[in-house]
Design a protein around this motif. Structure first.
Motif, short mmCIF file in Angstrom:
data_model
loop_
_atom_site.label_atom_id
_atom_site.label_comp_id
_atom_site.label_asym_id
_atom_site.label_seq_id
_atom_site.Cartn_x
_atom_site.Cartn_y
_atom_site.Cartn_z
N LEU A 5 0.82 -1.22 0.00
CA LEU A 5 0.00 0.00 0.00
C LEU A 5 0.85 1.26 0.00
CD1 LEU A 5 -2.55 -1.13 2.75
CD2 LEU A 5 -2.94 -1.13 0.26
N LYS A 6 2.14 1.11 0.33
CA LYS A 6 3.06 2.25 0.39
C LYS A 6 2.68 3.26 1.47
CE LYS A 6 4.76 0.22 -3.19
NZ LYS A 6 5.78 -0.82 -2.91
N VAL A 7 2.08 2.76 2.54
CA VAL A 7 1.82 3.62 3.69
C VAL A 7 2.53 3.06 4.92
CG1 VAL A 7 -0.39 4.44 2.81
CG2 VAL A 7 -0.34 2.49 4.40
N VAL A 8 2.84 3.97 5.84
CA VAL A 8 3.61 3.64 7.05
C VAL A 8 2.64 3.40 8.20
CG1 VAL A 8 5.34 4.46 8.67
CG2 VAL A 8 5.53 5.03 6.23
N ALA A 9 2.65 2.21 8.74
CA ALA A 9 1.81 1.88 9.89
C ALA A 9 2.68 1.71 11.12
CB ALA A 9 1.03 0.59 9.64
N GLU A 10 2.20 2.15 12.28
CA GLU A 10 2.86 1.82 13.54
C GLU A 10 2.30 0.49 14.03
OE1 GLU A 10 0.87 5.52 15.28
OE2 GLU A 10 1.11 4.27 17.06
N PRO A 11 2.95 -0.15 15.00
CA PRO A 11 2.48 -1.49 15.40
C PRO A 11 1.01 -1.53 15.80
CG PRO A 11 4.69 -1.11 16.26
CD PRO A 11 4.24 0.19 15.65
N GLY A 12 0.61 -0.65 16.71
CA GLY A 12 -0.80 -0.63 17.12
C GLY A 12 -1.72 -0.25 15.98
N GLY A 13 -1.22 0.55 15.07
CA GLY A 13 -2.03 0.98 13.92
C GLY A 13 -2.19 -0.11 12.89
#
Lengths: 326, 326
Positions: B276-284
């Motif tokens: 998706l080319k998006v940055v997720a944090e662990p909880g996110g």
């Protein structure tokens, strides 16, 4: 030759199929750049780059009977995936010619998008053109070139229509518009769209230092070539020279060019990660790098930059984060 | 108590200020999940998480004279940045109470957004409530709670209005809607919005294994608490228990919950990066992890998942890529 009418027609064909990407911004980037920075994140486009726009535009513009015979493209990268997905969606067989030593992931991705991948032995001197011509003749395929093709340029130009719409809504009438530039398909398409819909935006190609064929061509007024086509992490925008179709458009509407280093691209990738939460590949970060690190060469209080793609190996991405992530 | 009228009013106040995030998708994720997967990428929201919606909703709902005295929040994370940016934009002073041992980057980011950061000595047993109450009394500040606050829930609910609009446009009438869940502000807000605008979408909270207070509360019918509030990389969604205001909404509209491991979150982060080319944090990434790796617990041919935030340290991100990037 591509014109605004073709771009608007491409936008109609692409409607509901391309992802309508937003303009992103961050106060942290504004501070680094010393002016307002807006980003057009085409890494969020289907297949991870703007190339899907051009692929879909070109494949959808074919006569149905021609399209049914299939399309063919030479590419080991973003153009391959853009054409493959567009062809699958439009029911056209797609053949992608790739070097046998291309990264397995890229071959696998292209196959997963439904394309037939034909490998040629680059190291052994096999000619991809010979391989392609044989297949084209046998099957009646249509070649989709990566940038020197009017309907591909028209598709990439739809990016510019969206930028113009958003810039006008934001009241931006004057800005430098920085575009990651290889053969000039995206750059020339955006330039044509902005000429019509946002003429105060000046399009400027951004290239890696040492691979600045477009920058030099704009300076000299005729097509200049690069000595090399490899040896830089910005693989997506390493091309031999501006195209025969793209260059006249670039010459009329764009410039001067800007050049950036590999380290600056890695730094910009990391800032896109931390401040925008989008994934940029090295070549896709060239325009953002120029926006942030060439501030003395940019005019006005606003700059807009494309992030043209996000298809990057994990190893290179980790290098960027370990060097510039805090 | 928050209701749909408040959510629609919040959407009006937020119009032109929040980023209208799209629904993203990838054929590669569909294949892993065994069904269509749509992602609501709130990591692309201002400040990198949905928390800006709730912060802006709450601060903009205050009477102008109350707002002018300022706001205060306890947070070392996403809520702090959301409130800080909203307050700055609305001309309200903001005080954020953070533990002195919070990551320097988070303190610096919150300050850079214009907030006054007041540190308390967590390790030395100083009470943040005591610090906060003193400041509140002295300056007449208004506390903006992270989730158990009707106008915050209304703001988070605007995420649900957008999901409903896009799902309806796509013809999605039935789906499991997976939401990364801490105290339940986002989950309850989305549930209220979908109840009104897309009632065939079933909201299901997603939590880390071992921190599944909401899942257990929904199963037992009353508020259950977690034994711990730390010791898991999903820091953004580690909360002691569902809220007094959020739980009745969750109980009426949501469930059953889903739980995921830390490794599954790291894996989902990497797939958000590559596909998706998006940055997720662990909880996110908890909801995406559930969409991909809990397929037997999900019903129907379509699932929608939030990526609720992208504020993650470079080190953890590199761990994810080195473990799951190819």
């Amino acid at each position: 030759m591509t014109n605004i009418t073709m771009i608007r027609a491409a936008a109609e064909r692409l409607k509901g199929h391309v992802r309508r990407t937003p303009l992103l911004s961050s106060p942290f980037l504004d501070e680094i750049a010393g002016r307002r920075v807006f980003i057009k994140p085409e890494c969020l486009q289907h297949t991870g780059s703007f190339k899907y726009r051009g692929g879909r535009s070109a494949v959808s513009a074919l006569d149905p009977e021609v399209r049914a015979r299939g399309v063919i493209a030479f590419s080991s990268g973003n153009h391959a995936q853009g054409v493959a997905l567009a062809a699958r969606e439009l029911g056209a067989p797609a053949v992608i010619i790739m070097p046998a030593d291309a990264p397995q992931m890229k071959i696998a991705n292209t196959r997963a998008l439904g394309a037939e991948v034909v490998l040629y032995d680059r190291a052994g001197g096999e000619s991809r053109e010979a391989v392609g011509e044989k297949l084209t003749a046998e099957r009646g395929l249509t070649m989709i070139k990566p940038y020197d093709e009017p309907q591909v340029i028209a598709g990439q130009g739809t990016t510019g229509l969206e930028i113009a719409e958003d810039a006008n809504a934001l009241g931006i009438t004057q800005a430098d518009m920085l575009v990651c530039c290889g053969g000039g398909g995206l750059t020339s398409g955006i330039a044509l769209a902005l000429e019509a819909d946002a003429p105060g935006l000046r399009v400027r190609p951004c290239e890696p230092i040492g691979f600045d064929d477009v920058t030099r061509s704009l300076a000299s007024g005729h097509i200049e070539t690069n000595n090399r086509q490899s040896g830089n992490i910005c693989d997506a925008i390493l091309t031999p020279a501006p195209g025969q179709i793209t260059f006249p458009i670039l010459k009329r509407l764009c410039g001067p060019g800007l050049t950036v280093s590999e380290d600056e691209c890695l730094h910009a990738m990391t800032l896109a990660w931390s401040r925008l939460k989008v994934v940029a590949e090295p070549g896709g970060a060239a325009a953002l790098a120029a926006a942030l690190f060439r501030k003395d060469q940019i005019e006005g209080d606003t700059v807009i930059a494309t992030i043209s793609g996000g298809n990057v190996d994990a190893e290179i991405y980790q290098t960027a984060l370990s060097r510039y992530g805090t």
